[in-house]
Design an enzyme around this catalytic site. Structure first.
Site, short mmCIF file in Angstrom:
data_model
loop_
_atom_site.label_atom_id
_atom_site.label_comp_id
_atom_site.label_asym_id
_atom_site.label_seq_id
_atom_site.Cartn_x
_atom_site.Cartn_y
_atom_site.Cartn_z
N ASP A 9 0.82 -1.07 -0.05
CA ASP A 9 -0.07 -0.07 0.05
C ASP A 9 0.92 1.25 0.17
OD1 ASP A 9 -2.34 1.46 0.55
OD2 ASP A 9 -1.79 1.94 2.54
N ASP A 11 -0.04 5.14 1.06
CA ASP A 11 -0.42 5.99 2.31
C ASP A 11 -0.40 5.34 3.53
OD1 ASP A 11 -0.83 8.59 0.67
OD2 ASP A 11 -2.34 7.40 -0.14
N ASP A 168 -1.39 -0.91 6.09
CA ASP A 168 -1.72 -0.18 7.28
C ASP A 168 -3.08 -0.26 7.85
OD1 ASP A 168 -2.48 2.98 7.34
OD2 ASP A 168 -2.21 2.08 5.54
#
Length: 216
Positions: A9, A11, A168
């Site tokens: 991922d 961000d 995250d």
């Protein structure tokens, strides 16, 4: 070596982009005499794409399709010019990418951020590391839909089972599960450990260097 590729991922995983995102939406809100939000509040809006973020940032009475589209376009215009002003790689990420590359592990990025912005950030901060950098091209393919992750695995020539999927958020863990990749949740991003575990994280790491142990 069981895993031959890593899908990241963007961000909250590779980069902290919170301030640039928050500054852009707040500028648009301020220009229209609407309440702005702290970085902490905007942090909770991140993860499902910028259109969803704009929707959450608007007062409830403003959340109709026309307003959402207008404010989204205004934010995109601002963010497109300022998406690398304050965005930076998390501590340990450059070293991790260098080590992965040295071991011939194939690397890719998949984000719910617009494709053009994902590519701009990825190529600005991490030149020459990633085989594929892919952002959101259609709402229909937005994570946790696994279609883009599976497409990346096919393009790199590995089965999904040979991928570590590193993210995250709960959405990332769902995407990994849906794509049948090994879900790795990171604790330095925007979401808590409890969310990652609840949504299917198979491994949890608290520093980028810990990822290397999962490859062996």
């Amino acid at each position: 070596m069981k895993f031959k590729a890593v899908l990241f991922d963007l961000d909250g995983t590779l980069v902290n982009s919170l301030k640039d995102i928050a500054d852009s939406i707040n500028k648009v809100l301020q220009e229209n005499n609407l309440p702005t939000h702290s970085y902490e509040v905007v942090n909770n809006f991140i993860g499902s794409g910028l259109r969803v973020l704009v929707t959450k940032a608007l007062p409830e009475s403003y959340r109709n399709e026309e307003n959402i589209e207008n404010y989204f376009q205004a934010m995109m215009s601002n963010y497109r010019e300022n998406c690398t002003n304050k965005t930076y790689a998390y501590e340990g990420i450059p070293e991790l990418l260098k080590e992965l590359k040295s071991k011939n592990i194939k690397l890719a990025i998949l984000s719910n951020k617009a494709d053009e912005l994902t590519k701009k950030i990825g190529e600005t901060l991490f030149p020459n590391y990633f085989e594929i950098v892919m952002g959101l091209k259609s709402e229909l393919t937005k994570k946790p839909n696994p279609i883009a992750a599976i497409e990346i695995s096919q393009d790199l020539g590995f089965s999904p089972e040979e991928f570590l999927y590193v993210g995250d958020s709960g959405i990332d863990m769902q995407t990994a599960q849906n794509a049948k990749m090994h879900a790795v949740g990171v604790l330095w991003g925007y979401r808590p450990k409890e969310e990652l575990l609840a949504e299917g994280a198979q491994s949890i790491i608290s520093h980028p260097s810990e990822l290397m142990a999962l490859l062996n």
